[in-house]
Design a protein around this motif. Sequence first.
Motif, short mmCIF file in Angstrom:
data_model
loop_
_atom_site.label_atom_id
_atom_site.label_comp_id
_atom_site.label_asym_id
_atom_site.label_seq_id
_atom_site.Cartn_x
_atom_site.Cartn_y
_atom_site.Cartn_z
N THR A 2 0.82 -1.20 0.00
CA THR A 2 0.00 0.00 0.00
C THR A 2 0.86 1.26 0.00
OG1 THR A 2 -1.82 -1.13 1.10
CG2 THR A 2 -1.75 1.26 1.31
N ARG A 3 1.91 1.27 0.80
CA ARG A 3 2.79 2.45 0.87
C ARG A 3 3.50 2.67 -0.47
NH1 ARG A 3 0.18 2.36 5.26
NH2 ARG A 3 1.05 3.21 7.14
N VAL A 4 3.97 1.62 -1.08
CA VAL A 4 4.67 1.74 -2.36
C VAL A 4 3.71 2.29 -3.41
CG1 VAL A 4 5.94 0.49 -4.16
CG2 VAL A 4 6.26 -0.13 -1.75
N TRP A 5 2.48 1.80 -3.43
CA TRP A 5 1.49 2.30 -4.39
C TRP A 5 1.13 3.75 -4.10
CZ3 TRP A 5 -1.47 -2.83 -3.67
CH2 TRP A 5 -1.11 -3.74 -4.67
N GLN A 6 0.96 4.10 -2.83
CA GLN A 6 0.59 5.46 -2.49
C GLN A 6 1.64 6.47 -2.94
OE1 GLN A 6 0.01 5.17 1.76
NE2 GLN A 6 -2.19 4.92 1.56
N TRP A 7 2.89 6.16 -2.72
CA TRP A 7 3.95 7.09 -3.05
C TRP A 7 4.26 7.11 -4.55
CZ3 TRP A 7 7.11 5.07 1.60
CH2 TRP A 7 6.63 5.68 2.76
N ARG A 9 6.63 5.96 -6.28
CA ARG A 9 8.03 6.27 -6.57
C ARG A 9 8.87 5.22 -5.85
NH1 ARG A 9 10.42 8.05 -2.01
NH2 ARG A 9 9.17 9.09 -0.44
N PRO A 10 10.14 5.10 -6.21
CA PRO A 10 11.00 4.15 -5.49
C PRO A 10 11.13 4.55 -4.02
CG PRO A 10 12.00 4.81 -7.57
CD PRO A 10 10.81 5.71 -7.36
N VAL A 11 11.01 3.56 -3.14
CA VAL A 11 11.07 3.81 -1.69
C VAL A 11 12.09 2.89 -1.04
CG1 VAL A 11 8.68 4.60 -1.56
CG2 VAL A 11 9.20 2.19 -1.18
N THR A 12 12.62 3.34 0.09
CA THR A 12 13.54 2.51 0.87
C THR A 12 12.78 1.88 2.03
OG1 THR A 12 14.14 4.31 2.37
CG2 THR A 12 15.47 4.06 0.35
N VAL A 13 13.39 0.86 2.61
CA VAL A 13 12.82 0.22 3.79
C VAL A 13 12.67 1.26 4.90
CG1 VAL A 13 13.24 -1.48 5.60
CG2 VAL A 13 13.65 -2.09 3.21
N ARG A 14 13.66 2.12 5.06
CA ARG A 14 13.62 3.15 6.11
C ARG A 14 12.41 4.07 5.94
NH1 ARG A 14 15.57 3.06 10.71
NH2 ARG A 14 17.52 2.29 9.88
N GLU A 15 12.11 4.48 4.70
CA GLU A 15 10.96 5.35 4.47
C GLU A 15 9.64 4.65 4.82
OE1 GLU A 15 12.28 8.19 0.78
OE2 GLU A 15 11.92 6.06 0.32
N VAL A 16 9.52 3.40 4.43
CA VAL A 16 8.32 2.64 4.74
C VAL A 16 8.21 2.46 6.25
CG1 VAL A 16 7.12 0.44 4.44
CG2 VAL A 16 8.30 1.49 2.49
N LEU A 17 9.32 2.13 6.89
CA LEU A 17 9.35 1.96 8.34
C LEU A 17 8.88 3.23 9.05
CD1 LEU A 17 10.30 0.37 10.92
CD2 LEU A 17 12.46 1.60 10.65
N GLU A 18 9.45 4.36 8.69
CA GLU A 18 9.09 5.61 9.35
C GLU A 18 7.62 5.95 9.17
OE1 GLU A 18 11.98 8.41 7.86
OE2 GLU A 18 13.58 7.54 9.10
N ASP A 19 7.08 5.65 7.98
CA ASP A 19 5.67 5.91 7.73
C ASP A 19 4.79 4.99 8.58
OD1 ASP A 19 3.62 7.36 6.33
OD2 ASP A 19 3.27 5.56 5.15
N LEU A 20 5.14 3.71 8.61
CA LEU A 20 4.36 2.75 9.40
C LEU A 20 4.43 3.05 10.90
CD1 LEU A 20 5.23 -0.59 7.56
CD2 LEU A 20 3.01 0.56 7.61
#
Length: 155
Positions: A2-7, A9-20
Amino acid sequence: MTRVWQWNRPVTVREVLEDLQQERSIAYTTVMTVMDNLHQKGWVRREVDGRAYRYTAVSTRAAYSAALMNEAWSRSDNPAAALVAFFGMMSPEQREALQDAVRMVSPGPVDNSAGNPPDNPTTGPAADAAEPAEPAGAASEGPAPADDTGPESGR
């Protein structure tokens, strides 16, 4: 996923972690494992960016949803009955979206069973009865999962 689709754009694990972590406590290794699983299943591709990977969705959320609907519909022993049952579960807004989608992929008029007159009053419901099946068939263009698990399963 869901986070990858929302953004989108290419994302890092750190970005997903911080969002979650704004919603709940979760470990870096958990997010890393899920992202790796999504990569192994072919749902995301990854590229090295310094010491990290950047993950990108392989398909859109719409293509994923379409593939799920097409798979479910194609597995039915009575596809017409499955479609009727599915349409019966739809809200008026969903039916309107379906009619719009059918108009986009269908060159001819579509029967509007919501009570509005059809686009072409010279055609009747019998002429258009099979029209709603087209979006499900058109949905097969989206990628299908490599196995019976979807991208949402690793959350």
